[in-house]
Structure formats: structure tokens, C-alpha cells
Design a protein around this motif. Structure first.
Motif, PDB file in Angstrom:
ATOM      1  N   SER A 180       8.459   0.611 -11.164  1.00 26.13           N
ATOM      2  CA  SER A 180       8.791   1.951 -11.651  1.00 26.13           C
ATOM      3  C   SER A 180       8.058   3.001 -10.823  1.00 26.13           C
ATOM      4  N   PRO A 181       8.685   4.175 -10.610  1.00 25.71           N
ATOM      5  CA  PRO A 181       8.018   5.226  -9.819  1.00 25.71           C
ATOM      6  C   PRO A 181       6.699   5.683 -10.438  1.00 25.71           C
ATOM      7  N   THR A 182       6.649   5.733 -11.764  1.00 26.88           N
ATOM      8  CA  THR A 182       5.402   6.154 -12.430  1.00 26.88           C
ATOM      9  C   THR A 182       4.280   5.174 -12.135  1.00 26.88           C
ATOM     10  N   GLN A 183       4.575   3.875 -12.269  1.00 23.98           N
ATOM     11  CA  GLN A 183       3.553   2.862 -11.984  1.00 23.98           C
ATOM     12  C   GLN A 183       3.117   2.925 -10.530  1.00 23.98           C
ATOM     13  N   ILE A 184       4.058   3.107  -9.621  1.00 26.72           N
ATOM     14  CA  ILE A 184       3.711   3.153  -8.195  1.00 26.72           C
ATOM     15  C   ILE A 184       2.800   4.338  -7.916  1.00 26.72           C
ATOM     16  N   SER A 203     -10.363   0.084 -13.633  1.00 31.62           N
ATOM     17  CA  SER A 203      -9.827  -0.641 -12.470  1.00 31.62           C
ATOM     18  C   SER A 203      -9.606  -2.111 -12.785  1.00 31.62           C
ATOM     19  N   ARG A 204     -10.387  -2.642 -13.715  1.00 30.69           N
ATOM     20  CA  ARG A 204     -10.270  -4.057 -14.098  1.00 30.69           C
ATOM     21  C   ARG A 204      -9.287  -4.267 -15.261  1.00 30.69           C
ATOM     22  N   HIS A 205      -8.635  -3.194 -15.713  1.00 30.08           N
ATOM     23  CA  HIS A 205      -7.706  -3.256 -16.861  1.00 30.08           C
ATOM     24  C   HIS A 205      -8.427  -3.708 -18.128  1.00 30.08           C
ATOM     25  N   ALA A 206      -9.678  -3.273 -18.286  1.00 27.28           N
ATOM     26  CA  ALA A 206     -10.461  -3.665 -19.458  1.00 27.28           C
ATOM     27  C   ALA A 206     -10.051  -2.851 -20.679  1.00 27.28           C
ATOM     28  N   THR A 207     -10.151  -3.466 -21.860  1.00 24.22           N
ATOM     29  CA  THR A 207      -9.898  -2.750 -23.111  1.00 24.22           C
ATOM     30  C   THR A 207     -11.191  -2.297 -23.769  1.00 24.22           C
ATOM     31  N   ASP A 208     -12.301  -2.961 -23.428  1.00 24.05           N
ATOM     32  CA  ASP A 208     -13.597  -2.625 -24.027  1.00 24.05           C
ATOM     33  C   ASP A 208     -14.700  -2.745 -22.992  1.00 24.05           C
ATOM     34  N   GLY A 253      19.258  -7.045  -6.331  1.00 26.75           N
ATOM     35  CA  GLY A 253      18.954  -8.416  -5.932  1.00 26.75           C
ATOM     36  C   GLY A 253      17.509  -8.628  -5.513  1.00 26.75           C
ATOM     37  N   TYR A 254      16.694  -7.556  -5.569  1.00 25.05           N
ATOM     38  CA  TYR A 254      15.266  -7.701  -5.276  1.00 25.05           C
ATOM     39  C   TYR A 254      14.521  -8.095  -6.547  1.00 25.05           C
ATOM     40  N   PRO A 255      13.375  -8.778  -6.420  1.00 28.55           N
ATOM     41  CA  PRO A 255      12.593  -9.107  -7.629  1.00 28.55           C
ATOM     42  C   PRO A 255      11.950  -7.860  -8.226  1.00 28.55           C
ATOM     43  N   PHE A 256      11.748  -7.887  -9.540  1.00 27.61           N
ATOM     44  CA  PHE A 256      11.056  -6.806 -10.242  1.00 27.61           C
ATOM     45  C   PHE A 256       9.595  -7.201 -10.432  1.00 27.61           C
ATOM     46  N   LEU A 257       8.683  -6.223 -10.345  1.00 23.75           N
ATOM     47  CA  LEU A 257       7.263  -6.500 -10.567  1.00 23.75           C
ATOM     48  C   LEU A 257       6.646  -5.408 -11.426  1.00 23.75           C
ATOM     49  N   ASP A 258       6.044  -5.813 -12.532  1.00 25.18           N
ATOM     50  CA  ASP A 258       5.280  -4.902 -13.386  1.00 25.18           C
ATOM     51  C   ASP A 258       3.892  -4.748 -12.763  1.00 25.18           C
ATOM     52  N   LEU A 259       3.541  -3.528 -12.391  1.00 31.71           N
ATOM     53  CA  LEU A 259       2.270  -3.285 -11.690  1.00 31.71           C
ATOM     54  C   LEU A 259       1.091  -3.079 -12.641  1.00 31.71           C
ATOM     55  N   SER A 260       1.336  -3.101 -13.948  1.00 34.23           N
ATOM     56  CA  SER A 260       0.280  -2.717 -14.890  1.00 34.23           C
ATOM     57  C   SER A 260      -0.939  -3.641 -14.835  1.00 34.23           C
ATOM     58  N   GLN A 261      -0.752  -4.896 -14.419  1.00 32.78           N
ATOM     59  CA  GLN A 261      -1.885  -5.822 -14.365  1.00 32.78           C
ATOM     60  C   GLN A 261      -2.210  -6.272 -12.936  1.00 32.78           C
ATOM     61  N   ILE A 262      -1.579  -5.645 -11.948  1.00 32.20           N
ATOM     62  CA  ILE A 262      -1.738  -6.084 -10.556  1.00 32.20           C
ATOM     63  C   ILE A 262      -2.831  -5.285  -9.850  1.00 32.20           C
ATOM     64  N   ASN A 263      -3.703  -5.987  -9.156  1.00 30.85           N
ATOM     65  CA  ASN A 263      -4.698  -5.347  -8.281  1.00 30.85           C
ATOM     66  C   ASN A 263      -4.317  -5.660  -6.836  1.00 30.85           C
ATOM     67  N   PRO A 264      -3.785  -4.685  -6.102  1.00 30.79           N
ATOM     68  CA  PRO A 264      -3.366  -4.953  -4.719  1.00 30.79           C
ATOM     69  C   PRO A 264      -4.533  -5.387  -3.839  1.00 30.79           C
ATOM     70  N   SER A 265      -4.204  -6.153  -2.815  1.00 28.29           N
ATOM     71  CA  SER A 265      -5.206  -6.608  -1.855  1.00 28.29           C
ATOM     72  C   SER A 265      -5.671  -5.427  -0.988  1.00 28.29           C
ATOM     73  N   ARG A 266      -6.991  -5.369  -0.728  1.00 27.72           N
ATOM     74  CA  ARG A 266      -7.535  -4.291   0.118  1.00 27.72           C
ATOM     75  C   ARG A 266      -6.964  -4.367   1.529  1.00 27.72           C
ATOM     76  N   VAL A 267      -6.734  -5.585   2.007  1.00 29.57           N
ATOM     77  CA  VAL A 267      -6.165  -5.754   3.350  1.00 29.57           C
ATOM     78  C   VAL A 267      -4.753  -5.176   3.388  1.00 29.57           C
ATOM     79  N   LYS A 324      -4.925   5.315  -7.755  1.00 27.81           N
ATOM     80  CA  LYS A 324      -6.048   4.523  -8.250  1.00 27.81           C
ATOM     81  C   LYS A 324      -6.612   3.604  -7.170  1.00 27.81           C
ATOM     82  N   PHE A 325      -5.746   2.825  -6.514  1.00 26.40           N
ATOM     83  CA  PHE A 325      -6.262   1.772  -5.640  1.00 26.40           C
ATOM     84  C   PHE A 325      -6.659   2.288  -4.255  1.00 26.40           C
ATOM     85  N   TYR A 326      -6.038   3.369  -3.796  1.00 26.43           N
ATOM     86  CA  TYR A 326      -6.538   3.978  -2.565  1.00 26.43           C
ATOM     87  C   TYR A 326      -7.873   4.670  -2.828  1.00 26.43           C
TER      88      TYR A 326
END
Length: 546
Positions: free
Chosen positions: A129-133, A182-187, A59-73, A139-141
Motif C-alpha cells: 500500500s502507498p501509505t505503508q511504503i 522500529s522493533r514493532h514492540a507493543t510494550d 500478477g505480482y505478489p502482495f506484501l504487508d510491510l507492517s512487520q517487515i524490517n528492510p535490509s540495510r544493504v 522510518k527505515f531511511y
């Protein structure tokens, strides 16, 4: 209420079939792993899909982390040691002042209490997913402790004051590559001008200027790139192509490098190709249910040719592998020739071409025919030899899949004729053609209703009174209003009517007329549907589809 077994839930969602479950259970008896671990290891599902099912179950929402940049705060609220131990990724501080965190195990109430205690905040849960987490944590720390952007800006200031100041060119290249990742750039583009070196990143299909260096960095940086990618550093007049690899926090990338001479020096473009990525389900890529049914009908054929077309970077290879995954891989011998191997599908026999030793796509098909194949996939039909061998394979009892660079689906017919395929052979071998583009998705964090330009709505024959949405811009989408991309596509199933026209060497207008009579959904039709569903904006489809 009794929880359904994981295998049953995955089967209900269409991710796996019963014979896959039975195969995984056999593997499980030999290894003692959890069923989900076996399914992921042998490539029958991804842990992303398992996370989707667990989210629905809990019943929790799902989130794909592949394009997410967490907040530094948000990251600063939970120590890395705790985040690693319990696989918890802080994402953002929500409007209600709760801390949104991604976890992979929703069945651990003690974990939620611990997160709340250590952060000192009310906690809001999403499932990932555990792999994405794990990847996102490292990466983000890392970026939290090593602010790459600030370091690059500091070098700009240093060289502006003293153009002769020393700097480490290899270290600069590494920082640029990490920043692009870090910016999810392709080029990554390096463009010299009279006085500067401009750096651009292509993110979600759009080229963005991100930083400008004094020209002093140019020579040494370009030489480092050329040496690492196997180019001739003494040659600056002719275009060159090279390749290099790069690893960041355990994740490998294959980089294609291209140089071309300009009046101010060599322009360099580096394209990022992830190695060993998971193959996703067709529905996850953005295809509609009717499109998935049509694709599955096409690729369930025992023999024939199926092609995916579109420009560079439009997701053709991703779609081909999603199609392969929908086959019964336990009962078919699937062989591939790729350049490079981007996706990992353990039940498929994957090979990488090597032009230097003469192992190209055409030669690969010739050898594959001796490997008792059911399905042959090659990365691209780019020459007459590959086209003719592909047709030969499809006419001798094999399913042949590949990609082709054309603007739309029907243009593929005429491109194959240009490559020497006679119309009668083409009509006998061609099963279907898919053309696709990628459009940006509206950022879910700043999505708001708005009124598009009425002229645009009239241009696409969209209703004026429908609710439309766009992203206003926020820290999570870097004020772009978009996060990630989704597919828009047109699919031509070559039925008897189409085959007759192809065999007669009919014109494009004649084939188009038949397509309209059959009410084929074109690229523009699918794009309009994405706008009506609130997935993307009318401005975005104008940019991509026209």
C-alpha cells in the motif's frame, strides 16, 4: 485481457458492497478524487486492501510491510530522494541476487527500468500500500542514518567507564521509544535491579531483553517519564498510572504508563497504542470463512449483545472494529465510547471516555440511548454499571458490542452473572461470544519443513506423517523464526439450546457438554488448523493456547 474496474474487484473480494460503490461515486463527483482515494478516505476500504486487489490483478505478489524490517544493504541501493519520488521501498537482496522492492503502482513499466538502472541490479517486484511504503521509507531511511541501537550501546559503554558522565534523559527516552517502534514492540519495560536498569520489549507477544544500562541512568530517566505522563514524581511508594503522547515522523502514539514499587526502585511499563489506525477486514485478521460467516450472522442481528473476550493484547478491539466494518454503515447510526480511540472509521460516531470529568463507559451508554443509535460499542465491560447498561441497551432494540477479560468464551457468561446480570436477562440479551488469542506466524523468508516433537503432536492429536514447518531464523525475523501474528478463535452463537441452559443458571460443565455435542470449534481446534496449514508451529500453540 480487459482489466476489471477497481470497484468491481473490491466487491468480488468481499471488501465492499454495491451501495458503498454508489456512495463513493457520489463523493467522487464532489471532489474529483480517484474512486480508490474516496473509498479509503471515508473508511470503506483500506489502501492495504486496494493493494491486495492490484497485486492480484497484476500478477505480482502482495506484501504487508507492517512487520517487515528492510535490509540495510537493500536500502543503500536506492537513494532516499528517488525512493520518495516514486514510492519505492527496497526490501532485501534475494538469493538470485535480484533486489526486491515494494511499489504501489504495478502499471508503470518505466518505473521498473528506472529502479534497475539506479540500483544497478535486476529487480523483483512486490505490491504494497502507498501509505505503508511512505511510512516505511521515512522510518527505515531514518534508522539507516541514525543507528539508534549503536547510540544506546555507546551510552552504556560511556556510563560503565564513568557512572557520573552527563547524558540527556529526555533524549534517551526518545531513543528508547523510537527503538521500540522500529522493533514493532507493543510494550516497553524498564526494570531496575541492584546495579542495572534492564530494558525489555514485548514483540509479537513475547518479552525480549534488549539492552541493560548501568543504574546511573535510572533516576533521571524515570523522573522524565513520570513528568511527561502526569505522575507525581515525589511519590515512589504507591503504584501510579499515567499517559503520554509521542510522535515519530508524523505518526502519533498514545502511551499508557504504569509504575509499581520493587525492592530496587519503580518498575515502569509503557504500552504503545497507535492513533487513527486503519480497520482491516475480518479475513485479514486470520478468521476462517466459516467463522466470518458466523460472526456476520451474529452482528447482523438488529439487537442483542455480542462480546469479544481474551487477555490484554489479544486483539479484541481490532476484531470489534473489523466486525463494525462489516455492517452496512451507510444505513446504521453506530456510536462508540473508547479509551483511547485507536482506530479511525469515518462513518462511525466515535467518542473517547474521560474518567476525570465522569464520562465513563456506563454513562456513555446512557447518553447514547438518546442519540437514536442502531449499534453501540464500548471499549470494555469492566463494572456492574457498564454491564447493566449494556444489557439494557441490547434489550431495548440496540446491537451492543464490547470486550470482556475472560480466558474463554463461556467464562463470559459467568463473569456477567458476577457483575449482577440475572440469568433470564442474560439469556434474552446475549447473541454470541468470541474468545481469541494471537499466535506468531512462521517467517516466510526462512520457512523450512521440520519434524516436531512426536509427544507434542500426540498431545494435540495431530498426524505424525503431515508436513510441518518452522522458521529457522534470519535477519528479517531477527533470528526468531516468526514475523507477525494471526488470530485463533472460538465463537459461541447463543441459539435457543444455549439460551435455555443460561436461563436455567446451568453449570459450566453442562454448557460445555452441549457445545461438544454441537461440535463447536474451540480455540485449540482453530489453533491446530493453523499448524496443519503451515501458518504457525505446534510449539507456538502450546505456548499460547496450552
Amino acid at each position: 485481457m480487459e482489466r476489471k474496474p477497481l470497484g468491481h474487484l473490491l466487491k468480488e473480494k468481499g471488501f465492499i458492497t454495491e451501495n458503498y460503490i454508489q456512495f463513493a461515486l457520489l463523493e467522487q463527483k464532489a471532489t474529483g478524487e480517484k474512486l480508490g482515494e474516496v473509498l479509503v478516505r471515508v473508511g470503506l476500504v483500506t489502501d492495504l486492501e486496494i493493494a491486495m486487489v492490484l497485486a492480484e490483478q497484476s500478477g505480482y505478489p502482495f506484501l504487508d510491510l507492517s512487520q517487515i524490517n528492510p535490509s540495510r544493504v537493500a536500502l543503500s541501493k536506492i537513494p532516499l530522494s528517488f525512493a520518495r519520488k516514486y514510492e519505492v521501498l527496497p526490501i532485501r537482496i534475494k538469493e538470485d541476487r535480484s533486489l526486491e522492492v515494494a511499489i504501489s503502482d504495478p502499471n508503470n513499466p518505466q518505473l521498473l527500468e528506472a529502479i534497475s538502472r539506479i540500483s544497478g541490479m535486476k529487480v523483483s517486484i512486490v505490491i504494497s500500500s502507498p501509505t505503508q511504503i511512505r511510512k516505511a521509507l521515512e522510518k527505515f531511511y531514518y534508522f539507516l542514518e541514525n543507528p539508534i541501537e549503536e547510540q544506546l550501546k555507546s551510552l552504556v559503554e560511556k556510563l560503565k567507564i564513568n557512572p557520573q558522565a552527563d547524558f540527556n534523559a529526555e533524549e534517551l527516552l526518545e531513543k528508547l521509544l523510537i527503538w521500540a517502534i522500529s522493533r514493532h514492540a507493543t510494550d516497553l519495560h524498564l526494570t531496575p535491579t541492584l546495579l542495572t536498569l534492564q530494558i525489555h520489549l514485548r514483540i509479537d507477544g513475547v518479552l525480549e531483553p534488549v539492552i541493560v544500562f548501568p543504574k546511573a541512568v535510572y533516576g533521571r530517566l524515570i523522573n522524565v517519564i513520570k513528568v511527561k505522563s502526569g505522575m507525581d514524581i515525589a511519590e515512589s511508594r504507591l503504584p501510579q498510572d499515567g499517559r503520554m503522547s509521542f510522535t515519530f515522523l508524523g505518526e502519533a502514539f498514545d502511551l499508557r504508563v504504569s509504575t509499581v514499587r520493587t525492592p530496587f526502585g519503580e518498575n515502569v511499563v509503557l504500552r504503545f497504542l497507535p492513533v487513527g489506525a486503519y480497520v482491516q477486514h475480518l479475513s485479514y485478521l486470520g478468521f476462517s470463512n466459516s467463522q466470518i460467516e458466523l460472526l456476520q450472522e451474529i452482528i447482523s442481528s438488529p439487537y442483542g449483545m455480542f462480546l469479544v473476550t481474551g487477555p490484554t493484547g489479544s486483539g479484541k478491539t481490532t476484531t470489534l472494529f473489523a466486525c463494525l466494518r462489516s455492517l452496512n454503515l451507510l444505513e446504521k447510526n453506530v456510536v462508540t465510547a473508547e479509551d483511547p480511540i485507536e482506530y479511525s472509521l469515518p462513518l462511525v460516531r466515535q467518542t473517547q471516555v474521560n474518567e476525570e470529568i465522569g464520562y465513563n463507559f456506563g454513562r456513555a451508554i446512557r447518553h447514547f440511548l438518546r442519540q437514536d443509535p442502531d449499534v453501540i460499542m464500548v471499549g470494555e465491560v469492566r463494572d456492574e454499571e457498564t454491564a447493566q447498561m449494556g444489557v439494557r441497551a441490547s434489550l431495548t432494540g440496540h446491537l451492543f458490542l464490547s470486550t470482556l477479560h475472560t480466558n474463554d468464551a463461556l467464562s463470559a457468561v459467568f463473569r456477567l452473572k458476577d457483575l449482577g446480570i440475572p440469568p433470564d436477562m442474560l439469556s434474552s440479551s446475549l447473541l454470541g461470544i468470541l474468545a481469541q488469542r494471537l499466535v506468531r506466524k512462521i517467517c516466510p523468508y526462512c520457512k523450512k519443513e521440520y519434524k516436531p516433537n512426536p509427544k507434542l503432536l500426540l498431545y494435540y492429536q495431530l498426524p505424525l506423517d503431515h508436513p510441518y514447518y518452522k522458521g529457522e531464523g534470519c535477519e528479517y525475523c531477527r533470528n526468531k523464526g516468526y514475523i507477525g501474528r494471526t488470530v485463533v478463535a472460538e465463537i459461541f452463537f447463543m441459539d435457543e439450546d444455549f439460551k435455555k441452559l443460561v436461563a436455567k443458571d446451568s453449570s459450566l460443565s453442562e454448557i460445555l457438554e452441549l457445545a461438544k455435542a454441537k461440535k463447536i470449534e474451540f480455540l485449540r481446534d482453530h489453533a491446530k488448523q493453523k499448524v496443519l496449514e503451515g501458518v504457525t508451529t505446534v510449539e507456538e500453540i502450546k505456548r499460547i493456547v496450552g
